[in-house]
Motif scaffolding. Structure first.
Motif, PDB file in Angstrom:
ATOM      1  N   UNK A   1       0.836  -1.199   0.000  1.00  0.00           N
ATOM      2  CA  UNK A   1       0.000   0.000   0.000  1.00  0.00           C
ATOM      3  C   UNK A   1       0.875   1.255   0.000  1.00  0.00           C
ATOM      4  N   UNK A   2       1.937   1.239   0.778  1.00  0.00           N
ATOM      5  CA  UNK A   2       2.862   2.376   0.817  1.00  0.00           C
ATOM      6  C   UNK A   2       3.527   2.591  -0.542  1.00  0.00           C
ATOM      7  N   UNK A   3       3.948   1.517  -1.187  1.00  0.00           N
ATOM      8  CA  UNK A   3       4.557   1.648  -2.515  1.00  0.00           C
ATOM      9  C   UNK A   3       3.559   2.156  -3.546  1.00  0.00           C
TER      10      UNK A   3
ATOM     11  N   UNK B   1       4.510   5.545  -5.155  1.00  0.00           N
ATOM     12  CA  UNK B   1       4.739   5.433  -6.598  1.00  0.00           C
ATOM     13  C   UNK B   1       3.813   6.317  -7.401  1.00  0.00           C
ATOM     14  N   UNK B   2       2.548   6.382  -7.005  1.00  0.00           N
ATOM     15  CA  UNK B   2       1.618   7.238  -7.736  1.00  0.00           C
ATOM     16  C   UNK B   2       1.915   8.717  -7.491  1.00  0.00           C
ATOM     17  N   UNK B   3       2.389   9.052  -6.298  1.00  0.00           N
ATOM     18  CA  UNK B   3       2.757  10.448  -6.048  1.00  0.00           C
ATOM     19  C   UNK B   3       4.023  10.819  -6.813  1.00  0.00           C
ATOM     20  N   UNK B   4       4.975   9.894  -6.894  1.00  0.00           N
ATOM     21  CA  UNK B   4       6.204  10.154  -7.641  1.00  0.00           C
ATOM     22  C   UNK B   4       5.894  10.283  -9.130  1.00  0.00           C
ATOM     23  N   UNK B   5       4.963   9.477  -9.626  1.00  0.00           N
ATOM     24  CA  UNK B   5       4.615   9.493 -11.039  1.00  0.00           C
ATOM     25  C   UNK B   5       3.861  10.766 -11.416  1.00  0.00           C
ATOM     26  N   UNK B   6       2.955  11.231 -10.559  1.00  0.00           N
ATOM     27  CA  UNK B   6       2.093  12.345 -10.949  1.00  0.00           C
ATOM     28  C   UNK B   6       2.386  13.639 -10.204  1.00  0.00           C
ATOM     29  N   UNK B   7       3.010  13.595  -9.062  1.00  0.00           N
ATOM     30  CA  UNK B   7       3.261  14.729  -8.154  1.00  0.00           C
ATOM     31  C   UNK B   7       1.971  15.473  -7.798  1.00  0.00           C
ATOM     32  N   UNK B   8       0.852  14.773  -7.808  1.00  0.00           N
ATOM     33  CA  UNK B   8      -0.425  15.346  -7.410  1.00  0.00           C
ATOM     34  C   UNK B   8      -0.961  14.512  -6.255  1.00  0.00           C
TER      35      UNK B   8
ATOM     36  N   UNK C   1      -3.865   9.909  -3.485  1.00  0.00           N
ATOM     37  CA  UNK C   1      -4.951   9.494  -2.597  1.00  0.00           C
ATOM     38  C   UNK C   1      -5.919   8.562  -3.317  1.00  0.00           C
ATOM     39  N   UNK C   2      -6.216   8.842  -4.576  1.00  0.00           N
ATOM     40  CA  UNK C   2      -7.075   7.960  -5.362  1.00  0.00           C
ATOM     41  C   UNK C   2      -6.440   6.595  -5.583  1.00  0.00           C
ATOM     42  N   UNK C   3      -5.133   6.577  -5.819  1.00  0.00           N
ATOM     43  CA  UNK C   3      -4.434   5.301  -5.987  1.00  0.00           C
ATOM     44  C   UNK C   3      -4.450   4.498  -4.693  1.00  0.00           C
ATOM     45  N   UNK C   4      -4.282   5.172  -3.560  1.00  0.00           N
ATOM     46  CA  UNK C   4      -4.361   4.480  -2.271  1.00  0.00           C
ATOM     47  C   UNK C   4      -5.755   3.917  -2.038  1.00  0.00           C
ATOM     48  N   UNK C   5      -6.767   4.716  -2.329  1.00  0.00           N
ATOM     49  CA  UNK C   5      -8.145   4.262  -2.157  1.00  0.00           C
ATOM     50  C   UNK C   5      -8.440   3.078  -3.063  1.00  0.00           C
ATOM     51  N   UNK C   6      -7.992   3.144  -4.305  1.00  0.00           N
ATOM     52  CA  UNK C   6      -8.192   2.031  -5.228  1.00  0.00           C
ATOM     53  C   UNK C   6      -7.452   0.777  -4.793  1.00  0.00           C
TER      54      UNK C   6
ATOM     55  N   UNK D   1      -7.768  -4.583  -2.818  1.00  0.00           N
ATOM     56  CA  UNK D   1      -7.264  -5.546  -1.830  1.00  0.00           C
ATOM     57  C   UNK D   1      -8.366  -6.076  -0.936  1.00  0.00           C
ATOM     58  N   UNK D   2      -9.286  -5.212  -0.521  1.00  0.00           N
ATOM     59  CA  UNK D   2     -10.404  -5.660   0.304  1.00  0.00           C
ATOM     60  C   UNK D   2     -11.318  -6.612  -0.437  1.00  0.00           C
ATOM     61  N   UNK D   3     -11.590  -6.320  -1.702  1.00  0.00           N
ATOM     62  CA  UNK D   3     -12.441  -7.210  -2.496  1.00  0.00           C
ATOM     63  C   UNK D   3     -11.737  -8.541  -2.751  1.00  0.00           C
ATOM     64  N   UNK D   4     -10.447  -8.514  -3.000  1.00  0.00           N
ATOM     65  CA  UNK D   4      -9.702  -9.762  -3.201  1.00  0.00           C
ATOM     66  C   UNK D   4      -9.712 -10.608  -1.925  1.00  0.00           C
ATOM     67  N   UNK D   5      -9.578  -9.965  -0.781  1.00  0.00           N
ATOM     68  CA  UNK D   5      -9.641 -10.696   0.486  1.00  0.00           C
ATOM     69  C   UNK D   5     -11.028 -11.283   0.710  1.00  0.00           C
ATOM     70  N   UNK D   6     -12.072 -10.546   0.349  1.00  0.00           N
ATOM     71  CA  UNK D   6     -13.449 -11.034   0.450  1.00  0.00           C
ATOM     72  C   UNK D   6     -13.645 -12.275  -0.419  1.00  0.00           C
ATOM     73  N   UNK D   7     -13.190 -12.219  -1.652  1.00  0.00           N
ATOM     74  CA  UNK D   7     -13.343 -13.365  -2.552  1.00  0.00           C
ATOM     75  C   UNK D   7     -12.532 -14.561  -2.075  1.00  0.00           C
ATOM     76  N   UNK D   8     -11.335 -14.297  -1.572  1.00  0.00           N
ATOM     77  CA  UNK D   8     -10.500 -15.378  -1.048  1.00  0.00           C
ATOM     78  C   UNK D   8     -11.195 -16.073   0.119  1.00  0.00           C
TER      79      UNK D   8
END
Length: 174
Positions: A125-127, A131-138, A143-148, A153-160
């Motif tokens: 999650x940290x990467x 990584x998204x902040x380094x790529x876009x500097x916005x 924040x959107x990448x973290x939320x996504x 990850x939550x949905x994958x854990x639910x399915x698992x």
């Protein structure tokens, strides 16, 4: 017949006034170490007000659970640390909150697996955020990448868990 080694690994007897979760001595010591780190980081970030906030984190950890302490600690960090400031107090506080998060894992049978899994997931999650902040500097894109990342990850854990608990029928498979 009871020995000292058996009582050291079992949870302590709750007092009549204790309303919080019951943990072993090892978990309590590790949790107190985490709270001390949180207190140090909060003091560095906010002075006396930070120490009061750290006391609130400690009380929520003792009376409720580590998840409430993590939530209260991050809410206090939002209030104590200026926006987008990478202060040493922030890093120490986050390390202390991480220790508080993984302390209850010492009561489980597979504490190493739990610890490694937690470190890998938080590192991913940290990467994703860095990584998204380094790529876009916005900050909004990061924040959107973290939320996504958390949503996927939550949905994958639910399915698992559905598959692991054998709640998926043959007709539901593609």
């Amino acid at each position: 017949m009871s020995t000292d080694t058996e009582t050291a690994d079992t949870p302590a007897d709750p007092s009549p006034l204790a309303t919080g979760p019951v943990h072993s001595r090892l978990v309590v010591l590790i949790g107190l170490l985490g709270i001390a780190l949180v207190g140090t980081g909060f003091w560095m970030a906010g002075g006396t007000v930070g120490l009061v906030a750290a006391a609130g984190v400690g009380l929520s950890w003792y009376l409720l659970s580590s998840l409430y302490a993590i939530a209260f600690g991050h809410a206090a960090l939002l209030w104590l640390v200026p926006a987008v400031a990478l202060l040493p107090g922030l890093i120490i506080s986050e390390l202390g909150l991480f220790v508080v998060l993984v302390a209850p894992a010492m009561d489980t049978d597979n504490s190493r697996v739990y610890l490694v899994t937690t470190v890998v997931v938080l590192g991913g999650v940290l990467l994703a955020g860095l990584g998204s902040y380094w790529w876009s500097t916005d900050l909004r894109i990061a924040a959107g990448a973290l939320l996504g990342t958390i949503a996927i990850g939550g949905y994958a854990l639910y399915r698992y868990e559905l598959v692991r608990l054998d709640l998926v029928e043959e007709s539901d498979l593609p």
